[in-house]
Design an enzyme around this catalytic site. Structure first.
Site, short mmCIF file in Angstrom:
data_model
loop_
_atom_site.label_atom_id
_atom_site.label_comp_id
_atom_site.label_asym_id
_atom_site.label_seq_id
_atom_site.Cartn_x
_atom_site.Cartn_y
_atom_site.Cartn_z
N THR A 103 1.17 -1.22 -0.15
CA THR A 103 -0.38 -0.17 0.08
C THR A 103 0.84 0.90 -0.36
OG1 THR A 103 -1.77 -1.33 1.34
CG2 THR A 103 -2.27 1.20 0.72
N LYS A 178 -7.33 1.77 -2.45
CA LYS A 178 -7.27 0.41 -1.69
C LYS A 178 -6.80 1.81 -0.33
CE LYS A 178 -4.98 -1.82 2.24
NZ LYS A 178 -3.94 -2.27 2.45
N LYS A 246 1.02 4.66 7.96
CA LYS A 246 1.24 5.63 7.03
C LYS A 246 0.31 5.71 5.68
CE LYS A 246 2.73 2.26 4.69
NZ LYS A 246 2.05 1.03 3.25
#
Lengths: 303, 303
Positions: A103, A178, A246
């Site tokens: 990701t 995502k 993140k």
């Protein structure tokens, strides 16, 4: 691009952490020849025992492979592994493919796709949802961005790794999909944590509450799977807080670039960043409940 | 208290709105004698056609009944219907029972239970989850607070109305459990709205996104059931915004009293209150997506 097939296509795999190790294992069991590299060589032991070949750098993985997969932690690692001096793109021959399952940033996916195209290499961004359990059980949802023909050629590999494999659009679309997934999880987790803290403070029997509400309009994967761990005080990582921070930062950056105001996402980023700074970076995301409780002076788990 | 039984126990029902009407209908079909009252008499037509008896006030309903149920909108109505001059408690004989199925204030439930006990009347707070569909299909989750013996005696009625019937604790515990349910829904809805707005702005195919993420870790009842309506721009009410604002305010008040800081709940209350003030009070809760989109200058539904 020809469809990949075990016994024909040489695969490369970079990154053998909590997600990458079981995913690579599935490919080996499916009969693929796999060259591997990972930052911490001991992490490769199981893959090597299962027949993988060790390489000393991403570039050398790529030199042995038709298709290179990466499953890393942070965008800076993706950049280095893909574009760096000893990176994979430098080692891939024209007609090969790069597939990043980390990701990561949509703009980086686009940049890598541009650099790959200049070398005649296909590039897909293919982040996954489903966590460590989904990786181990090959039940991931795989969200793919990039050229549709390369996606179809690589579909047999994706179907070894996951159960739901969907092409979301051009380069970066997998990453953006995502991020939408993470935006969903972010606010849902806040709701789960706040509801449990509220219920505990109200003196309710939280197990009984879960039995009442999990199957109804308040139900979610997070409630069904993480609330029981929260109540047990089990903060072992299925998905690390630092990785979620993140993801939320990338999502916030993207939202900002698109001039979107997403206050729920911003709140989740603040809460999770504070949790990481307070020592919870390597806990599982369900540890947020303790931070929510402690913000109101409540010890967690409740007794 | 003796277990209720069709043909023996005389029931009363006050409030025949979107939830109350189908619930009362189930009791009539189950063979119970039911006396009814509702603020807007035309709303009683279906119940009367199914054999209910009309009464001119909550008190007169109670005078004809052993057990009186209320399904109303706001705590002020609950107070008036239970404790007012023409209210139900004044009409119930000792040994009777009052059951409030409205989502209302825990402290009011405790106050009513105290007033009921002084007259020898049982009182339960029994709010429900599952919305209009759950009410019509008799698949509600019923969250009950109050005396456990009265709960067991009334269980046969609850089981006509719902599928998950759980005693949560003493007076007010049903309301507190329902508030926890609403806290879960509140933040989950924010996540669903923000993810769809993010995806639409990013140019993703939102239907394809839902196909990828609904079955995974981002999944929720709200995503499965309300996101498709959001994408279609269908804001017809299953659950009114104005009722959700009421619930969120009660939850915030309770949290404040318990010295709990719940920023996700506070955010949801702000967003939903703004939506109600901007003319969305009688829309369904899924209309929040339009407000989230418009806050960033994005028209909704996306084209």
């Amino acid at each position: 691009m020809r469809p990949v097939a075990a016994g024909e296509t040489r695969l490369g795999w970079i990154g053998l952490g909590m997600m990458g190790a079981p995913m690579c294992g599935h490919l080996l069991r499916a009969g693929f020849a796999v060259s591997v590299h990972t930052r911490t060589p001991e992490r490769a032991e199981a893959a090597l025992a299962a027949g993988a070949r060790w390489c000393d750098s991403p570039r050398s993985v790529a030199e042995q492979s038709d298709v290179v997969f990466a499953m890393l932690g942070f965008p800076a690692e993706v950049r280095e592994v893909a574009l760096g001096e000893g990176g994979a793109l430098a080692g891939l021959a024209a007609g090969g493919a790069w597939v990043d399952m980390t990701t990561s940033e949509p703009a980086l996916a686009e940049e890598i796709a541009g650099a790959a195209a200049a070398r005649g290499v296909h590039a897909l961004d293919a982040p996954v949802s489903g966590g460590d359990v989904g990786a181990r059980e090959a039940r991931l949802s795989i969200l793919v961005g990039g050229d549709g023909e390369a996606f179809e050629a690589l579909r047999p590999v994706f179907e070894v790794l996951g159960r739901t494999v969907v092409h979301q659009g051009g380069s970066g679309a997998g990453q953006r999909a995502k991020l939408a997934n993470q935006i969903l999880i972010a606010s849902t987790m806040i709701g789960v944590c706040e509801a449990l803290v509220f219920a505990a403070r109200a003196g309710l029997d939280c197990e009984r509450l879960l039995a009442s509400v999990s199957g109804g309009a308040a139900g979610s994967w997070s409630l069904a799977n993480l609330a029981p761990r929260m109540l047990a005080g089990d903060f072992a990582p299925g998905f690390y807080v630092e990785h979620f921070v993140k993801d939320l930062r990338i999502a916030l950056d993207e939202a900002g670039r698109a001039r979107l105001e997403l206050p729920g996402l911003a709140l989740a980023e603040r809460l999770y960043a504070a949790l990481a700074e307070a020592g919870g970076a390597r806990d599982g995301t369900q540890a947020l409940v303790r931070a929510v409780a402690e913000a109101s002076g409540l010890a967690w788990p409740p007794t």
